[in-house]
Design a protein around this motif. Structure first.
Motif, PDB file in Angstrom:
ATOM      1  N   LEU A  81       0.763  -1.440  -0.285  1.00 42.61           N
ATOM      2  CA  LEU A  81      -0.013  -0.506   0.293  1.00 42.61           C
ATOM      3  C   LEU A  81       0.660   1.556   0.176  1.00 42.61           C
ATOM      4  O   LEU A  81       1.744   1.440   0.496  1.00 42.61           O
ATOM      5  N   PRO A  82       0.877   2.566  -1.095  1.00 44.69           N
ATOM      6  CA  PRO A  82       1.149   3.311  -0.329  1.00 44.69           C
ATOM      7  C   PRO A  82       0.605   4.078   0.270  1.00 44.69           C
ATOM      8  O   PRO A  82       0.084   3.977   1.124  1.00 44.69           O
ATOM      9  N   PRO A  83       1.479   5.035   1.077  1.00 40.90           N
ATOM     10  CA  PRO A  83       1.681   5.996   2.129  1.00 40.90           C
ATOM     11  C   PRO A  83       0.367   6.468   2.346  1.00 40.90           C
ATOM     12  O   PRO A  83      -0.646   6.633   3.555  1.00 40.90           O
ATOM     13  N   ASN A  84      -0.428   6.991   1.250  1.00 42.72           N
ATOM     14  CA  ASN A  84      -2.110   7.512   1.869  1.00 42.72           C
ATOM     15  C   ASN A  84      -3.011   6.765   1.206  1.00 42.72           C
ATOM     16  O   ASN A  84      -3.948   7.167   1.617  1.00 42.72           O
ATOM     17  N   ARG A  85      -2.459   5.313   1.578  1.00 43.03           N
ATOM     18  CA  ARG A  85      -3.468   4.510   2.068  1.00 43.03           C
ATOM     19  C   ARG A  85      -3.610   3.709   3.190  1.00 43.03           C
ATOM     20  O   ARG A  85      -4.171   2.962   3.018  1.00 43.03           O
ATOM     21  N   ARG A  86      -2.351   4.173   4.160  1.00 48.97           N
ATOM     22  CA  ARG A  86      -2.496   3.599   4.994  1.00 48.97           C
ATOM     23  C   ARG A  86      -2.636   4.232   6.307  1.00 48.97           C
ATOM     24  O   ARG A  86      -3.420   3.672   7.363  1.00 48.97           O
ATOM     25  N   THR A  87      -3.832   4.882   6.301  1.00 50.45           N
ATOM     26  CA  THR A  87      -4.366   6.165   7.725  1.00 50.45           C
ATOM     27  C   THR A  87      -2.810   5.826   8.408  1.00 50.45           C
ATOM     28  O   THR A  87      -3.963   5.642   9.944  1.00 50.45           O
ATOM     29  N   VAL A  88      -1.732   6.130   7.964  1.00 51.62           N
ATOM     30  CA  VAL A  88      -1.037   6.121   9.464  1.00 51.62           C
ATOM     31  C   VAL A  88      -0.268   7.686   9.088  1.00 51.62           C
ATOM     32  O   VAL A  88      -0.144   8.607   8.109  1.00 51.62           O
ATOM     33  N   GLY A  89      -1.045   8.647  10.576  1.00 48.91           N
ATOM     34  CA  GLY A  89      -0.091  10.174  10.405  1.00 48.91           C
ATOM     35  C   GLY A  89       1.015   9.728  11.238  1.00 48.91           C
ATOM     36  O   GLY A  89       1.794   9.005  11.881  1.00 48.91           O
ATOM     37  N   TYR A 109      -4.882  20.453   5.538  1.00 47.17           N
ATOM     38  CA  TYR A 109      -4.910  19.751   4.633  1.00 47.17           C
ATOM     39  C   TYR A 109      -5.442  18.423   4.069  1.00 47.17           C
ATOM     40  O   TYR A 109      -5.800  17.703   3.192  1.00 47.17           O
ATOM     41  N   GLY A 110      -5.321  17.559   5.352  1.00 43.29           N
ATOM     42  CA  GLY A 110      -5.768  16.029   5.321  1.00 43.29           C
ATOM     43  C   GLY A 110      -6.905  15.966   5.054  1.00 43.29           C
ATOM     44  O   GLY A 110      -8.051  14.975   4.836  1.00 43.29           O
ATOM     45  N   LEU A 111      -8.021  17.634   5.881  1.00 37.67           N
ATOM     46  CA  LEU A 111      -9.503  17.151   5.128  1.00 37.67           C
ATOM     47  C   LEU A 111      -9.631  17.554   4.361  1.00 37.67           C
ATOM     48  O   LEU A 111     -10.763  16.947   4.113  1.00 37.67           O
ATOM     49  N   ASP A 112      -9.592  17.982   3.984  1.00 39.01           N
ATOM     50  CA  ASP A 112      -9.496  18.284   1.902  1.00 39.01           C
ATOM     51  C   ASP A 112      -9.549  17.304   1.236  1.00 39.01           C
ATOM     52  O   ASP A 112     -10.550  16.914   0.404  1.00 39.01           O
ATOM     53  N   VAL A 113      -8.330  16.228   1.720  1.00 38.41           N
ATOM     54  CA  VAL A 113      -8.434  14.871   0.984  1.00 38.41           C
ATOM     55  C   VAL A 113      -9.246  14.657   1.032  1.00 38.41           C
ATOM     56  O   VAL A 113     -10.288  13.184   0.409  1.00 38.41           O
ATOM     57  N   ARG A 114     -10.168  14.047   2.870  1.00 39.25           N
ATOM     58  CA  ARG A 114     -10.863  13.174   2.758  1.00 39.25           C
ATOM     59  C   ARG A 114     -12.460  14.276   2.443  1.00 39.25           C
ATOM     60  O   ARG A 114     -13.824  13.565   2.788  1.00 39.25           O
ATOM     61  N   GLY A 115     -12.536  14.965   1.666  1.00 38.26           N
ATOM     62  CA  GLY A 115     -13.639  15.994   1.165  1.00 38.26           C
ATOM     63  C   GLY A 115     -14.737  16.357   1.983  1.00 38.26           C
ATOM     64  O   GLY A 115     -16.280  16.164   2.325  1.00 38.26           O
ATOM     65  N   LEU A 116     -13.878  16.390   3.626  1.00 43.42           N
ATOM     66  CA  LEU A 116     -15.128  17.347   4.384  1.00 43.42           C
ATOM     67  C   LEU A 116     -16.068  18.267   3.721  1.00 43.42           C
ATOM     68  O   LEU A 116     -14.935  19.228   2.925  1.00 43.42           O
ATOM     69  N   ASN A 117     -16.685  18.966   4.343  1.00 50.06           N
ATOM     70  CA  ASN A 117     -17.192  20.380   4.090  1.00 50.06           C
ATOM     71  C   ASN A 117     -16.782  21.869   4.722  1.00 50.06           C
ATOM     72  O   ASN A 117     -16.000  21.444   5.580  1.00 50.06           O
ATOM     73  N   ARG A 118     -16.933  22.730   3.826  1.00 44.53           N
ATOM     74  CA  ARG A 118     -16.287  24.104   4.169  1.00 44.53           C
ATOM     75  C   ARG A 118     -16.719  24.365   6.135  1.00 44.53           C
ATOM     76  O   ARG A 118     -15.741  24.088   7.003  1.00 44.53           O
ATOM     77  N   SER A 119     -17.705  23.932   6.622  1.00 39.82           N
ATOM     78  CA  SER A 119     -18.128  24.238   7.745  1.00 39.82           C
ATOM     79  C   SER A 119     -17.735  23.182   9.067  1.00 39.82           C
ATOM     80  O   SER A 119     -16.829  22.835  10.120  1.00 39.82           O
ATOM     81  N   GLU A 120     -17.612  21.713   8.630  1.00 43.78           N
ATOM     82  CA  GLU A 120     -17.039  20.000   9.383  1.00 43.78           C
ATOM     83  C   GLU A 120     -15.441  20.892   9.715  1.00 43.78           C
ATOM     84  O   GLU A 120     -14.737  20.383  10.020  1.00 43.78           O
ATOM     85  N   LYS A 121     -15.248  21.169   7.880  1.00 42.31           N
ATOM     86  CA  LYS A 121     -13.412  21.517   8.514  1.00 42.31           C
ATOM     87  C   LYS A 121     -13.174  22.633   9.283  1.00 42.31           C
ATOM     88  O   LYS A 121     -12.632  21.606  10.229  1.00 42.31           O
TER      89      LYS A 121
ATOM     90  N   GLY B 192      -2.910  12.641   1.456  1.00 43.36           N
ATOM     91  CA  GLY B 192      -2.904  12.911  -0.120  1.00 43.36           C
ATOM     92  C   GLY B 192      -2.110  12.238  -1.484  1.00 43.36           C
ATOM     93  O   GLY B 192      -1.270  11.606  -0.865  1.00 43.36           O
ATOM     94  N   GLY B 193      -2.766  12.101  -2.507  1.00 42.14           N
ATOM     95  CA  GLY B 193      -2.089  11.718  -3.639  1.00 42.14           C
ATOM     96  C   GLY B 193      -0.628  12.318  -4.671  1.00 42.14           C
ATOM     97  O   GLY B 193      -0.322  13.581  -3.887  1.00 42.14           O
ATOM     98  N   HIS B 194      -0.786  11.701  -5.966  1.00 40.96           N
ATOM     99  CA  HIS B 194       0.195  11.969  -6.421  1.00 40.96           C
ATOM    100  C   HIS B 194       0.626  13.827  -7.005  1.00 40.96           C
ATOM    101  O   HIS B 194       1.261  14.202  -7.170  1.00 40.96           O
ATOM    102  N   TRP B 195      -1.041  13.524  -7.523  1.00 37.95           N
ATOM    103  CA  TRP B 195      -1.345  14.676  -8.495  1.00 37.95           C
ATOM    104  C   TRP B 195      -1.502  15.800  -6.977  1.00 37.95           C
ATOM    105  O   TRP B 195      -0.867  16.525  -7.293  1.00 37.95           O
ATOM    106  N   ARG B 196      -2.247  15.361  -5.771  1.00 42.44           N
ATOM    107  CA  ARG B 196      -2.829  16.832  -5.389  1.00 42.44           C
ATOM    108  C   ARG B 196      -1.086  16.388  -4.396  1.00 42.44           C
ATOM    109  O   ARG B 196      -0.875  17.820  -4.357  1.00 42.44           O
ATOM    110  N   THR B 197      -0.310  15.859  -4.279  1.00 46.36           N
ATOM    111  CA  THR B 197       0.715  16.418  -3.690  1.00 46.36           C
ATOM    112  C   THR B 197       1.985  17.289  -4.652  1.00 46.36           C
ATOM    113  O   THR B 197       2.255  18.662  -4.229  1.00 46.36           O
ATOM    114  N   PHE B 198       1.989  16.667  -5.444  1.00 49.24           N
ATOM    115  CA  PHE B 198       2.481  18.115  -6.294  1.00 49.24           C
ATOM    116  C   PHE B 198       1.880  19.163  -6.854  1.00 49.24           C
ATOM    117  O   PHE B 198       2.889  20.558  -7.222  1.00 49.24           O
TER     118      PHE B 198
END
Ligand SMILES: Nc1ncnc2c1ncn2[C@@H]1O[C@H](COP(=O)(O)OP(=O)(O)OP(=O)(O)O)[C@@H](O)[C@H]1O
Ligand SMILES: [Mg+2]
Lengths: 365, 287
Positions: A81-89, A109-121, B192-198
């Motif tokens: 698994l690549p690092p972004n799919r390991r849920t390791v902080g 930053y990490g919340l954007d990835v998880r698609g939280l909406n503006r107010s949750e974020k 973040g994936g590769h594109w986002r990171t980039f």
């Protein structure tokens, strides 16, 4: 302050490190490390600089692909698994805050990835800022923060996404004593509440012993001992652990006999002391290193029993007094005594020493 | 330090040491520039009248303004293209293992080791009617008659971008390799994936290098006399050639001087605009 959302954290994940070896070219950074960490446990990695602590964290996070061995999170082998799919902080040793983003944007930053909406974020960011007591700094850039403040933001950023595993690489090293204690308590509290399996790298033994459920001591890339703090301290499995964790007086001696669960050791300086029976049997007559903790020796200013010696120096160190004692055969020992009992003895005072707890013995290398 | 002085304390060495350089600039840069300005103020090569008539002539002339605008525009196109080609190259360089780096660096530096005339002729060979591109396309059956590639603006932009690529790539490499690798790791760890990171981490942090590379490339592209003339082929006139013609063929020195000053002013304006943009990226390089 930070309660509502902690309750909905993911269930704690076990973490197993199996036969992990990492080589960088000819350098073996870590070799054959095995750690079985239960979900929600806080484990400290303790070891001298360059022993492979950061390397181990990087392998767990997935930034380096280990040369050998497996990493198992929640029963699943994550090697591929690549690092972004390991849920390791992870909180990096140098913080690694994004320099072009404000404090708030870093945490978000990490919340954007998880698609939280503006107010949750926004509410999550506020919650994390409150947690690390940095509410007033949301709009600042990392370069406008002190080292300790950056460290706290790095912790907030990693915890914001509620990782199932949290890796902390010396996260409190830049904090002053009081703030460090506050942050240790706070991190421990959240870690426990949210049940985040946590690995804490530290140089600070007190931190390791006070915060962790178990401590892993590394030396030169190998695991020396993995046990609860009291066991590490009282029953170290090697001379390295004994001298690296806490301090120890190492004296030469020889095994002279057995007594129930203990062994008897004759110090070359004279006197026979009782020692914990080592894991690997040591026969009678064998030469050994005897480790005595400074707080397990009592100084008496007169009397005829115990090892004779005289005071070289007495140093009051806050709550304790440390005496440097020179023995008849020239070896010197450190002895610490609670200050309430005692005032420092003058140099040259003749004294006797008594050992009050079991010593640890290790075969001579 | 023996003598004192605020300036000296601030820079740490005696200012006297900079005198030769100062004299050099004075003689070979400032004085010629002033002569140029003085020359441009004459209304005719042999007239003693002083005024702005040459500037009025240029700015009021549609043809001249066209040359200026197309020169500035070709510079923009060439700069954008070399950024487009250079960024992936610079990025690949910083991600490569040691041995590959040496090889890549040689490839990157090669154009600088070859004369610009030679490189430009190579492009004529590549883009010509019987050039490599046309021959290949015809033999693949994709086209029947050769395409017109040479002496077009497109051809010129491609040639300029290649010729000037090192000027873009070297500052980019510097900027990219200064980015702490823990930052992209931090982005990955946060999901973040590769594109986002980039796009969220690598690109913003490389902006100082992008700015520097674009400035160098742009300044070189608009003044690339040889490449513009050979690959552009006189079909289209650009400022350096325009100045050359006025000065050496028509011997209209005052007008040539005025064009030069206007060109200088225009390029400096573009550079200034770039720098304003660059302010936005201030501090990004700090890790
Ligand atoms: N990318 C690398 N290439 C080559 N060797 C490396 C690399 N990273 C680490 N090492 C080596 O591996 C060993 C372990 O390094 P590591 O960073 O894990 O130590 P550490 O325990 O975190 O030390 P510290 O307490 O100083 O942070 C060191 O000898 C180091 O020189
Ligand atoms: Mg480290």
């Amino acid at each position: 302050m930070a309660n509502g959302s902690e309750a909905r954290a993911a269930p704690a994940q076990d973490l197993a490190i199996v036969g992990l070896t990492q080589r960088y070219g000819a350098v073996t950074a870590i070799s054959n490390i095995n750690l079985d960490i239960k979900g929600g446990e806080l484990v400290s990695l303790l070891g001298p600089s360059g022993c492979g602590k950061t390397t181990l964290l990087k392998a767990i996070a997935g930034f380096v692909r280990q040369t050998e061995g497996n990493i198992v999170i929640g029963g699943q082998i994550v090697d591929a698994l690549p690092p972004n799919r390991r849920t390791v902080g992870i909180v990096f040793q140098n913080y690694a805050l994004f320099p072009h983003m404000t404090v708030a944007a870093n945490i978000a930053y990490g919340l954007d990835v998880r698609g939280l909406n503006r107010s949750e974020k926004a509410s999550r960011v506020d919650e994390m800022l409150a947690l690390v007591k940095m509410e007033a700094f949301a709009g600042r850039y990392p370069r406008e923060l002190s080292g300790g403040q950056q460290q706290r933001i790095a912790i907030a950023r990693a915890m914001a996404v509620k990782p199932s595993i949290l890796l902390l690489d010396e996260p409190f090293s830049a904090l002053d004593k009081n703030l460090r204690l506050d942050m240790q308590i706070e991190v421990k509290r959240i870690q426990r509440l949210a049940g985040i399996t946590t690995i804490l790298v530290t140089h600070d033994q007190e931190e390791a012993l006070s915060m962790s459920d178990r401590v892993a001591v590394l030396s030169n890339g190998s695991l020396e001992q993995f046990a609860p703090p009291t066991e590490i301290y009282d029953a170290p499995s090697s001379l390295f652990v004994n001298t690296f964790v806490g301090s120890a007086n190492v004296l030469p001696g020889a095994v002279v006999g057995q007594d129930a669960g203990e062994i008897l050791v004759r110090l070359d300086a004279g006197e026979t002391v009782r020692a914990r029976r080592p894991v690997n049997e040591i026969g009678s007559g064998a030469r050994v290193s005897v480790c005595l903790r400074p707080e397990n020796i009592v100084v008496t200013a007169d009397g005829s029993e115990g090892l004779p010696g005289f005071i070289e120096m007495g140093l009051p160190l806050g709550a304790t007094i440390v005496h440097e004692v020179r023995m008849a055969d020239g070896t010197s020992l450190k002895i610490s005594t609670p200050r309430a009992d005692f005032s420092p003895l003058a140099s040259g005072t003749p004294i006797r020493l008594k050992v009050t707890a079991l010593a640890n013995v290790f075969p001579l290398a | 330090m023996t003598t004192t002085g605020k300036m000296e304390d601030a820079i740490g060495y005696p200012l006297r040491l900079a005198l030769p350089l100062f004299a050099f600039f004075l003689v070979f840069f400032a004085v010629p520039l002033l002569i140029l300005v003085w020359m441009s103020l004459h209304s005719a090569p042999d007239s003693a009248d002083v005024g702005f008539s040459q500037y009025v002539k240029f700015l009021g002339d549609e043809f001249s303004m066209g040359v200026l605008v197309s020169t500035l525009w070709v510079g923009v196109e060439a700069t954008l293209l070399s950024l487009l080609l250079g960024f992936p190259l610079a990025w690949a360089f910083t991600k490569s293992p040691g041995w590959l780096r040496s090889a890549l660096m040689l490839v990157i530096l090669m154009p600088l080791l070859t004369s610009v005339v030679v490189r430009t002729f190579a492009w004529i060979v590549i883009l010509g009617r019987q050039g490599i591109v046309n021959e290949t396309l015809i033999s693949l059956g994709l086209i029947n008659t050769p395409l017109r590639l040479l002496y077009t603006e497109g051809g010129l932009v491609v040639a300029l971008a290649q010729v000037l690529l090192p000027l873009m790539v070297l500052p980019l490499i510097t900027a990219l390799s200064r980015i702490d690798s823990n930052l992209s790791d931090a982005s990955f760890a946060l999901g973040g994936g590769h594109w986002r990171t980039f796009f969220k981490v690598t690109v913003p942090l490389s902006l100082p290098g992008v700015m520097a590379g674009c400035l160098l490339t742009y300044a070189a592209a608009v003044t690339a006399f040889i490449t513009q003339s050979l690959v552009g082929g006189g079909q289209k006139l650009f400022m350096p050639m325009y100045i050359y013609q006025q000065a050496t063929s028509l011997l209209d020195w005052p007008f040539a001087a005025a064009i030069s000053i206007i060109f200088l002013g225009a390029v400096l304006t573009v550079v200034w605009l770039f720098n304003r943009l660059g302010r936005l990226s201030q501090g990004f390089a700090r890790a």
